[in-house]
Design an enzyme around this catalytic site. Structure first.
Site, short mmCIF file in Angstrom:
data_model
loop_
_atom_site.label_atom_id
_atom_site.label_comp_id
_atom_site.label_asym_id
_atom_site.label_seq_id
_atom_site.Cartn_x
_atom_site.Cartn_y
_atom_site.Cartn_z
N ASN B 173 0.82 -1.20 0.00
CA ASN B 173 0.00 0.00 0.00
C ASN B 173 0.86 1.26 0.00
OD1 ASN B 173 0.17 1.16 2.98
ND2 ASN B 173 0.06 -1.08 3.12
N CYS B 218 8.92 12.16 -5.23
CA CYS B 218 9.37 12.99 -6.35
C CYS B 218 8.40 12.95 -7.52
CB CYS B 218 10.73 12.54 -6.86
SG CYS B 218 12.11 13.12 -5.86
N CYS B 239 -11.03 -7.37 -4.03
CA CYS B 239 -9.99 -8.32 -3.63
C CYS B 239 -8.97 -8.38 -4.76
CB CYS B 239 -10.62 -9.70 -3.42
SG CYS B 239 -9.45 -11.06 -3.39
#
Lengths: 393, 393
Positions: B173, B218, B239
């Site tokens: 994540n 960046c 999912c």
């Protein structure tokens, strides 16, 4: 010993129940479901359907794959297929697990001394009890074993009497590759070959459709230049180097190609090389040699030609266009990302080859000190020996 | 439960002795040897020296690597490093093993319910007792844990008080990636990022040297086009799909890059992508953004500039020539095998991007039905959300 083994399994199961507070380690699952729950081992695979990648993922359960060689590449290949929920796996190997294998994935030190197929089957059954296993602890190159091998390839599918869907060569020597090649040419059996160089920093996979693409006897194996002087390697090399990284990447490329082929998604690669030193991954395809020394290969070529000629024209058009390079009797085709210009600009000495054969590519000369331009054969035979074979055709 | 666990270990050991007729599963080894015997787990690695690939393979034992995220990529990464004989591994994860993870390598059904770091440590110690492990069962993104994470990165090397040699991001994540990015920019810590797309058919690795190459703040993460309409994916995707193949390939590319970086061989890649649908592996590098939102990144850029300016000129010349494309304020550089012509010929719609940013490449338009040209973000945030962040800089 058997009593002890049973006791450990019992204890492990008991321990698992203690820890999880539920049933056995993992019960068999009748139907693959896409249900998103923590306890569904297939949810992330079935999600490939929702994502639009694979149309019928559950079809994986109908396929049988034979893996010949359960070493650094073969064991990881078998594990990936097991975790993907393949229907049935046939494993062939005659080697024992040794501590010297611990620098590659899959086997564990406590398995040292066991036969590779026995140890692999035990681990794989634990991982996925839905897969069917058939293991053979023998060398396929001896006459009797070869016949039995041929028989199991022809009859060992989920439905006994039907041929397997694919044979995967994960062996480490030329003789075993040639045995698989001979069997598959005779049976018209589609197979994939894999290999890792003795210096551990290059490898490849190759799809062989008898009659349609070059077989292992059609031409010297295609190799990925590894920037190492082969003579040095051969002179001093009694123990091949290996890395879990290279073997894992090659197994991953192989099983990805298997999934794409069986489940009909993406582009199946005819040849995919991996040069770890420069992260260079060439792809290409090669036509069969009309003068192949294997008469069954030549027979399959005739079958293929007739089949192609009989195909309705629109179907033929659907096929990807094949660019055959001029002055290339062998029909070696580059479908790599490297351009023609880069190819022409590629430098480094090219090994002396019989007329009509050329090394498909060398690596563009980026860093002088790294590149010698020579190629390293993955097989136990040297390139020279293979060339000699070619000349005798 | 502990008593049971001990009993199983005892029984397993006893069983191993029975089967092998020798001592314990695998005793610790003081010095890595190149001796070619079946019982030497390092012979095939030390052979890399004889093959001329690595100068001092034994040096692997002096290094410490932190792996953040012990899931589909991180667990295989940790296993590869363990089998290679790394000195010390720090593992960070807060998740538990679930049966839903069984479609990826490493964890086994009997480990369901255990914390990932605990289960991983147990398996890895069995595989190689020479490696030191330090595991942390927490989420690095909470304030307290983040401070502790920073402290361990700074002090957790083999010699306590020294920083680790590399941090590997194997998280799934955006928030966790940003936390690692923030920590590494502050500490000037070199790290590598890895990612796999939610549709399971593409992935990448990236080397981030604070001040020298673009950090995660960046620019939007570079993505490999996966030929899937992202909107479809986001709309229905609750999912994520995953495959042991893609994860294994990405882990292999990552650890290969780690070995090349630590042991100083081959070319270390700044960015290596993997598109499984077409077996396309682009490489590239990207300079840091002088207006990066992370002030520590900007500070590191100043450090790097000063260091570069102070370097003797001949050293500077040795560096690979960098080709910066015109009209490209971000300094995105292609070092891929695809040619400029191929790049220009590449088609497919390009997503709307803020001025100065462009998608580094799209895939040449081979098969119309396969290509939509859209890119899929590996992070949980959508590309749109990331673009919004960019605009706010």
């Amino acid at each position: 010993m058997e009593r002890l083994e049973r006791r450990v399994r019992e204890l492990e199961e008991e321990l698992g129940r203690e820890k999880r507070g539920r049933g056995a380690a993992r019960a068999r699952i009748d139907t693959m479901s896409a249900e998103v729950t923590d306890s569904n081992p297939y949810s992330r695979l079935m999600a490939l359907k929702r994502m639009g990648i694979v149309k019928d993922y559950e079809k994986i359960r109908t396929f049988t794959v034979a893996v010949v060689g359960v070493g650094g590449v073969g064991s990881v290949t078998a594990e990936m297929l097991t975790r993907c929920g393949i229907g049935k796996l046939l494993l062939f190997d005659y080697d024992k697990v040794e501590l010297a294998n611990m620098n590659r994935l899959f086997f564990q030190p406590h398995q040292a001394g066991l036969s590779k197929v026995e140890a692999a089957e035990h681990t794989l059954r634990e991982i996925n009890p839905d897969v069917q296993f058939e293991v053979h602890n023998y060398n396929i190159t001896t006459l009797d074993n070869f016949e039995h091998f041929m028989d199991r390839i022809s009859n060992g599918a989920l439905e006994e009497g039907k041929p397997v869907d694919l044979v995967l060569s994960c062996v480490d020597n030329f003789e075993a590759r040639m045995a698989i090649n001979t069997a598959c040419n005779e049976l018209g059996q589609i197979w994939m070959e894999s290999g890792v160089s003795e210096n551990a920093v290059s490898g490849h996979i190759q799809l062989i459709i008898p009659g349609e693409s070059a077989c292992f006897a059609c031409a010297p194996p295609l190799v990925v230049a590894a920037n190492i002087d082969e003579k040095t390697l051969k002179r001093e090399g009694v123990c091949a180097a290996s890395l879990p990284t290279t073997m894992g990447v090659v197994a991953g490329m192989l099983v990805q190609n298997v999934l794409k082929y069986l489940l009909n998604f993406g582009t199946v690669s005819y040849y995919l090389g991996y040069n770890a030193m420069q992260d260079f991954f060439p792809t290409m395809s090669m036509k069969p040699n009309p003068q192949c020394s294997d008469h069954n290969c030549r027979k399959q070529q005739e079958h293929y030609k007739k089949k192609e000629a009989a195909r309705p024209k629109e179907e033929v058009i659907e096929k990807e266009e094949e660019i055959v390079h001029e002055d290339n009797d062998w029909g070696i085709e580059l479908v790599s990302e490297i351009s023609e210009d880069e190819l022409k600009a590629a430098s480094g000495p090219v090994p002396e080859l019989p007329e009509g054969i050329s090394v498909a590519y060398t690596i563009p000369d980026k860093e002088e000190n790294l590149i010698t331009g020579e190629t390293v054969a993955e097989s136990e035979e040297s390139l020279e020996e293979l060339m000699a074979k070619m000349r005798n055709m």
